[in-house]
Write a protein that holds these residues in place. Structure first.
Motif, PDB file in Angstrom:
ATOM      1  N   THR A  83      -6.416  10.046 -31.690  1.00 44.11           N
ATOM      2  CA  THR A  83      -7.268  11.008 -32.208  1.00 44.11           C
ATOM      3  C   THR A  83      -6.798  10.835 -33.887  1.00 44.11           C
ATOM      4  OG1 THR A  83      -7.402  12.572 -30.563  1.00 44.11           O
ATOM      5  CG2 THR A  83      -8.196  13.155 -32.882  1.00 44.11           C
ATOM      6  N   PRO A  84      -7.932  10.601 -34.735  1.00 39.88           N
ATOM      7  CA  PRO A  84      -7.484  10.188 -36.099  1.00 39.88           C
ATOM      8  C   PRO A  84      -7.536  11.780 -36.724  1.00 39.88           C
ATOM      9  CG  PRO A  84      -9.685   9.589 -35.778  1.00 39.88           C
ATOM     10  CD  PRO A  84      -9.165   9.948 -34.411  1.00 39.88           C
ATOM     11  N   VAL A  85      -6.832  12.055 -37.913  1.00 40.01           N
ATOM     12  CA  VAL A  85      -6.678  13.464 -38.580  1.00 40.01           C
ATOM     13  C   VAL A  85      -6.694  13.166 -40.084  1.00 40.01           C
ATOM     14  CG1 VAL A  85      -4.431  13.974 -37.783  1.00 40.01           C
ATOM     15  CG2 VAL A  85      -5.994  15.945 -38.553  1.00 40.01           C
ATOM     16  N   CYS A  86      -7.268  13.869 -40.564  1.00 38.19           N
ATOM     17  CA  CYS A  86      -6.941  13.806 -42.371  1.00 38.19           C
ATOM     18  C   CYS A  86      -6.967  15.243 -42.912  1.00 38.19           C
ATOM     19  CB  CYS A  86      -8.114  13.051 -42.944  1.00 38.19           C
ATOM     20  SG  CYS A  86      -8.198  11.269 -42.586  1.00 38.19           S
ATOM     21  N   TRP A  87      -6.216  15.207 -44.179  1.00 38.87           N
ATOM     22  CA  TRP A  87      -6.120  16.338 -44.640  1.00 38.87           C
ATOM     23  C   TRP A  87      -5.885  16.311 -46.316  1.00 38.87           C
ATOM     24  CZ3 TRP A  87      -2.714  14.514 -41.442  1.00 38.87           C
ATOM     25  CH2 TRP A  87      -1.487  14.104 -42.076  1.00 38.87           C
ATOM     26  N   GLY A  88      -5.900  17.292 -46.925  1.00 42.13           N
ATOM     27  CA  GLY A  88      -5.884  17.106 -48.529  1.00 42.13           C
ATOM     28  C   GLY A  88      -6.920  17.258 -49.364  1.00 42.13           C
ATOM     29  N   TRP A  89      -7.241  16.718 -50.613  1.00 48.50           N
ATOM     30  CA  TRP A  89      -8.429  16.545 -51.300  1.00 48.50           C
ATOM     31  C   TRP A  89      -9.823  16.005 -50.275  1.00 48.50           C
ATOM     32  CZ3 TRP A  89      -9.385  12.119 -55.182  1.00 48.50           C
ATOM     33  CH2 TRP A  89     -10.396  12.559 -56.146  1.00 48.50           C
ATOM     34  N   ASP A  90     -10.701  16.561 -50.981  1.00 44.76           N
ATOM     35  CA  ASP A  90     -11.894  16.344 -49.877  1.00 44.76           C
ATOM     36  C   ASP A  90     -13.086  16.252 -50.906  1.00 44.76           C
ATOM     37  OD1 ASP A  90     -13.064  15.581 -47.461  1.00 44.76           O
ATOM     38  OD2 ASP A  90     -13.879  17.801 -47.304  1.00 44.76           O
ATOM     39  N   SER A  91     -12.765  16.018 -52.294  1.00 44.31           N
ATOM     40  CA  SER A  91     -14.214  16.177 -53.020  1.00 44.31           C
ATOM     41  C   SER A  91     -15.126  15.080 -52.888  1.00 44.31           C
ATOM     42  CB  SER A  91     -13.804  16.178 -54.489  1.00 44.31           C
ATOM     43  OG  SER A  91     -12.708  17.167 -54.981  1.00 44.31           O
ATOM     44  N   TYR A  92     -14.808  13.836 -52.310  1.00 45.06           N
ATOM     45  CA  TYR A  92     -15.551  12.694 -51.720  1.00 45.06           C
ATOM     46  C   TYR A  92     -15.802  12.700 -50.360  1.00 45.06           C
ATOM     47  CZ  TYR A  92     -15.155  11.134 -56.633  1.00 45.06           C
ATOM     48  OH  TYR A  92     -14.915  11.081 -58.080  1.00 45.06           O
ATOM     49  N   ARG A  93     -15.327  13.784 -49.700  1.00 40.41           N
ATOM     50  CA  ARG A  93     -15.660  13.829 -48.224  1.00 40.41           C
ATOM     51  C   ARG A  93     -14.890  13.026 -47.487  1.00 40.41           C
ATOM     52  NH1 ARG A  93     -20.055  14.009 -45.094  1.00 40.41           N
ATOM     53  NH2 ARG A  93     -19.145  15.692 -43.970  1.00 40.41           N
ATOM     54  N   GLN A  94     -13.520  12.414 -48.066  1.00 42.47           N
ATOM     55  CA  GLN A  94     -12.616  11.446 -47.664  1.00 42.47           C
ATOM     56  C   GLN A  94     -11.898  12.002 -46.472  1.00 42.47           C
ATOM     57  OE1 GLN A  94     -12.538  13.053 -50.610  1.00 42.47           O
ATOM     58  NE2 GLN A  94     -10.526  12.564 -51.668  1.00 42.47           N
ATOM     59  N   VAL A  95     -11.941  13.416 -46.285  1.00 43.08           N
ATOM     60  CA  VAL A  95     -11.422  13.963 -45.078  1.00 43.08           C
ATOM     61  C   VAL A  95     -12.499  14.395 -44.179  1.00 43.08           C
ATOM     62  CG1 VAL A  95     -10.245  16.111 -44.391  1.00 43.08           C
ATOM     63  CG2 VAL A  95      -9.329  15.060 -46.434  1.00 43.08           C
ATOM     64  N   SER A  96     -13.395  15.367 -44.746  1.00 39.58           N
ATOM     65  CA  SER A  96     -14.494  15.947 -43.615  1.00 39.58           C
ATOM     66  C   SER A  96     -15.605  15.104 -43.337  1.00 39.58           C
ATOM     67  CB  SER A  96     -15.171  17.184 -44.429  1.00 39.58           C
ATOM     68  OG  SER A  96     -15.629  16.835 -45.610  1.00 39.58           O
ATOM     69  N   GLY A  97     -15.599  13.828 -44.163  1.00 39.35           N
ATOM     70  CA  GLY A  97     -16.690  12.950 -43.966  1.00 39.35           C
ATOM     71  C   GLY A  97     -16.446  12.007 -42.636  1.00 39.35           C
ATOM     72  N   MET A  98     -15.271  12.268 -42.105  1.00 45.41           N
ATOM     73  CA  MET A  98     -14.932  11.414 -40.893  1.00 45.41           C
ATOM     74  C   MET A  98     -16.115  11.299 -39.838  1.00 45.41           C
ATOM     75  SD  MET A  98     -11.677  11.739 -38.339  1.00 45.41           S
ATOM     76  CE  MET A  98     -10.580  11.604 -39.678  1.00 45.41           C
ATOM     77  N   PRO A  99     -16.607  10.185 -39.451  1.00 48.82           N
ATOM     78  CA  PRO A  99     -17.643  10.244 -38.428  1.00 48.82           C
ATOM     79  C   PRO A  99     -17.267  11.281 -37.193  1.00 48.82           C
ATOM     80  CG  PRO A  99     -17.373   8.083 -39.267  1.00 48.82           C
ATOM     81  CD  PRO A  99     -16.237   8.742 -39.723  1.00 48.82           C
ATOM     82  N   SER A 100     -18.321  12.024 -36.714  1.00 48.88           N
ATOM     83  CA  SER A 100     -17.988  12.946 -35.563  1.00 48.88           C
ATOM     84  C   SER A 100     -17.784  12.001 -34.264  1.00 48.88           C
ATOM     85  CB  SER A 100     -19.182  13.872 -35.427  1.00 48.88           C
ATOM     86  OG  SER A 100     -20.382  13.223 -35.401  1.00 48.88           O
ATOM     87  N   ASP A 101     -18.438  10.958 -34.437  1.00 49.16           N
ATOM     88  CA  ASP A 101     -18.494  10.072 -33.148  1.00 49.16           C
ATOM     89  C   ASP A 101     -17.328   8.862 -33.144  1.00 49.16           C
ATOM     90  OD1 ASP A 101     -19.625   8.498 -35.043  1.00 49.16           O
ATOM     91  OD2 ASP A 101     -21.135   7.651 -33.545  1.00 49.16           O
ATOM     92  N   ILE A 102     -16.415   9.203 -34.096  1.00 55.56           N
ATOM     93  CA  ILE A 102     -15.437   8.083 -34.147  1.00 55.56           C
ATOM     94  C   ILE A 102     -14.591   7.590 -33.023  1.00 55.56           C
ATOM     95  CG2 ILE A 102     -13.654   9.499 -35.153  1.00 55.56           C
ATOM     96  CD1 ILE A 102     -12.852   7.300 -37.226  1.00 55.56           C
ATOM     97  N   GLY A 103     -14.544   8.697 -32.304  1.00 60.82           N
ATOM     98  CA  GLY A 103     -13.621   8.444 -30.961  1.00 60.82           C
ATOM     99  C   GLY A 103     -12.162   8.216 -31.189  1.00 60.82           C
ATOM    100  N   THR A 104     -11.357   7.551 -30.492  1.00 65.13           N
ATOM    101  CA  THR A 104      -9.949   7.192 -30.770  1.00 65.13           C
ATOM    102  C   THR A 104      -9.798   6.032 -31.731  1.00 65.13           C
ATOM    103  OG1 THR A 104      -9.921   5.684 -28.832  1.00 65.13           O
ATOM    104  CG2 THR A 104      -9.294   8.346 -28.823  1.00 65.13           C
ATOM    105  N   VAL A 105      -8.661   5.903 -32.435  1.00 68.88           N
ATOM    106  CA  VAL A 105      -8.367   4.716 -33.371  1.00 68.88           C
ATOM    107  C   VAL A 105      -7.215   4.014 -33.151  1.00 68.88           C
ATOM    108  CG1 VAL A 105     -10.212   5.810 -34.980  1.00 68.88           C
ATOM    109  CG2 VAL A 105      -7.840   6.014 -35.306  1.00 68.88           C
ATOM    110  N   SER A 106      -6.899   3.009 -33.407  1.00 74.14           N
ATOM    111  CA  SER A 106      -5.665   2.458 -33.438  1.00 74.14           C
ATOM    112  C   SER A 106      -4.762   2.148 -34.843  1.00 74.14           C
ATOM    113  CB  SER A 106      -5.766   0.834 -32.950  1.00 74.14           C
ATOM    114  OG  SER A 106      -6.752   0.025 -33.817  1.00 74.14           O
ATOM    115  N   ALA A 107      -5.686   2.489 -35.891  1.00 76.44           N
ATOM    116  CA  ALA A 107      -5.130   2.294 -37.231  1.00 76.44           C
ATOM    117  C   ALA A 107      -5.861   3.136 -38.229  1.00 76.44           C
ATOM    118  CB  ALA A 107      -5.029   0.967 -37.789  1.00 76.44           C
ATOM    119  N   ILE A 108      -5.510   3.744 -39.334  1.00 79.03           N
ATOM    120  CA  ILE A 108      -5.913   4.571 -40.505  1.00 79.03           C
ATOM    121  C   ILE A 108      -5.357   4.292 -41.574  1.00 79.03           C
ATOM    122  CG2 ILE A 108      -4.612   6.765 -40.112  1.00 79.03           C
ATOM    123  CD1 ILE A 108      -7.574   7.960 -40.030  1.00 79.03           C
TER     124      ILE A 108
END
Length: 536
Positions: free
Chosen positions: A126-151
């Protein structure tokens, strides 16, 4: 990093992010270059950083960081993946890129420190991000991203990118220079991705390098025309290594599973580690020589310690080291019969815990009493009153326990150390009504057209209301009973008149008692079989 493991840096050195590399660094397993500082992980798992330190992105490394499997130097902060515990970040925190890490993040397989935000991949993908979000670099993660191998959060970047487990890439966040939307539509699958200041790059699974976004410094058009394919890439873990043993006792053989890896490893090295319960770990002497020994025989020296392996996967491009989770402690008591709590669940009454049965001769037991707001462990907190000492097998219920449930956590101890805790099932809600005996029918003779009546019975917990459910039963077993739903059997009726539908059946009542803590129910005894009235 050279093939020998020796680190080397070059480029801008204004803050000694190149020349500041420690002279005694030795060999490393990974290295990361940030905007103005650099970091590496030594082959023994020790992290080290050098370069610009105005935000303590170098010196702010926690003194108890322990063993690290990878590290990421961002613009003004640093993050590291610790072995078998949650990751840690330090340095600048103006946008909560350090302190905003989710408290329930758990363990992660990789982490990336950006400019003012951070991202990680949990060990479940499961991917997770936190911190500055003015450009939605945190909250803009696609809801259907599923699992990932790298970020990648990318030093100097307000963009995030990830490789999904199907190897398709995805980016979100700042797109001013099309570092998100400029991704080629025919990119297909990729083996690696990174985002930096206003541009992003990926290595396709066929080895082709592709970049998109800003090109003001030839970061796109400057790719050498004769570059050809990129790779191979070092191995990447897809399934974590693991260890197993029959009962974790001295004399047994522990077997390691190397896990699963991408990018075609050509060889593996395995080192075995002993770990204290505080996650301090060290190599077991004689097990870290080059080789792929997937078994280890436990000895008395392992008692009280947890065992784990470090797997080093290798190919022509390099090597990657990953750790298993630690085992249960060796030689400690093992649960045979779970503990249980008994007693009257009423304020002022005493509960007692049976500590259960354990192997390996426990010399003592530690008991922790828990107050729970739900049936789930997540709703439990340790009771800290004087009547709930850690070794007390009894607990007297008090006012704060009303409308809650009580559990006990039991830890058995012997000379090897403490066991894995075992937690009892929860009690009923404290002060929830509890029947004393069984409600009774006024008579057990049941005749159609003649009323049967029931009492509520006796209850603890001072019920504030009652309701009655009338049951029709084909046998003397409760599972043969069904609720009577006709108009003469409402939930307030303490009487019921059998009808022709009841002939040959037995009737019983079920009383529901309620108070502020909850509700409970108890069924009466059975009537005789319903008969028609005698002929006149």
């Amino acid at each position: 990093m050279k093939a020998s493991g020796t680190p080397v840096c070059w480029g801008s050195d204004e803050y000694r992010q190149v020349s500041g590399i420690p002279s005694d660094i030795g060999t490393v397993s990974s290295i990361s270059a940030g905007a103005y500082h650099s970091c590496a992980v030594k082959t023994n798992g020790t992290p080290v950083c050098w370069g610009w330190d105005s935000y303590r992105q170098v010196s702010g490394m926690p003194s108890d960081i322990g063993m690290v499997s990878s590290i990421s130097a961002g613009t003004y902060h640093t993050c590291a993946v610790r072995v078998n515990v949650a990751p840690v970040c330090w340095g600048a925190d103006s946008q909560q890129q350090v302190s905003g890490m989710p408290s329930d993040i758990g363990t992660v397989s990789s982490i990336s420190a950006g400019a003012y935000h951070s991202c990680a991949v949990k060990t479940n993908g499961t991917p997770v991000c936190w911190g500055w979000d003015s450009y939605r670099q945190v909250s803009g993660m696609p809801s259907d991203i599923g699992t990932v191998s790298a970020i990648s959060a990318g030093a100097g970047s307000a963009t995030s990118c990830a490789v999904k487990t199907d190897r398709t890439p995805v980016c979100w966040g700042d797109d001013e220079d099309q570092q998100v939307s400029g991704m080629p539509s025919d990119i297909g699958t990729v083996s690696a991705i990174t985002t930096a200041n206003r541009h992003s790059c990926a290595v396709k699974t066929n080895g082709t390098l592709v970049c998109w976004g800003a090109d003001s410094y030839d970061q796109l058009s400057g790719i050498p025309w004769d570059l050809g394919t990129v790779g191979p890439l070092p191995p990447a873990m897809t399934t974590r290594p693991s260890v197993r043993a029959p009962a974790w006792a001295a004399g047994e053989t522990v077997t390691a599973d190397r896990g699963a890896w991408s990018n075609d490893p050509t060889g593996y090295d395995i080192a075995w580690y002993r770990c204290r319960t505080d996650n301090a770990c060290w190599v077991i002497p004689g097990t870290d020589a080059e080789g792929d020994d997937t078994t280890y025989t436990l000895t008395g020296a392992d008692n009280g310690y947890r065992i784990m392996v470090r797997v080093t996967a290798q190919n022509a491009a390099g090597e990657t080291k990953r750790f298993s989770r630690p085992s249960p402690a060796v030689g400690v008591p093992v649960l045979q019969t779970p503990p249980s709590v008994s007693g009257n669940p009423r304020t002022g009454q005493q509960l007692t815990v049976d500590v259960g049965a354990w192997t390996r001769s426990p010399s003592s037991h530690e008991v922790q009493w828990l107050r729970c707001t739900s049936l789930w462990l997540a709703g439990c907190t340790k009771i800290t009153s004087e009547d709930a000492d850690d070794n007390d097998t009894t607990y007297t219920l008090d006012d704060p326990d009303d409308a809650n449930r009580i559990r006990a956590r039991v830890i058995a101890k012997n000379t090897a150390g403490p066991s894995i805790p075992s937690i009892t099932q929860p009690t009923v809600l404290i002060d929830k009504p509890t029947p004393i005996g069984r409600p009774a029918l006024a008579t057990t003779t049941a005749i159609t057209g003649t009323s049967l009546s029931t009492g509520y019975g006796n209850w603890t917990g001072n019920p504030t209301s009652y309701s009655v459910e009338w049951l029709r039963c084909s046998t003397l077993y409760l599972n043969s009973c069904t609720t009577i739903t006709n108009a003469d059997a409402t939930d307030r009726d303490t009487s019921y008149t059998p009808t022709a539908n009841d002939i040959g059946k037995r009737i019983r009542s079920r009383i529901h008692a309620r108070n502020a803590a909850g509700s409970n129910h108890k069924a009466s005894g059975y009537s005789k079989k319903v008969v028609a009235p005698p002929a006149t």
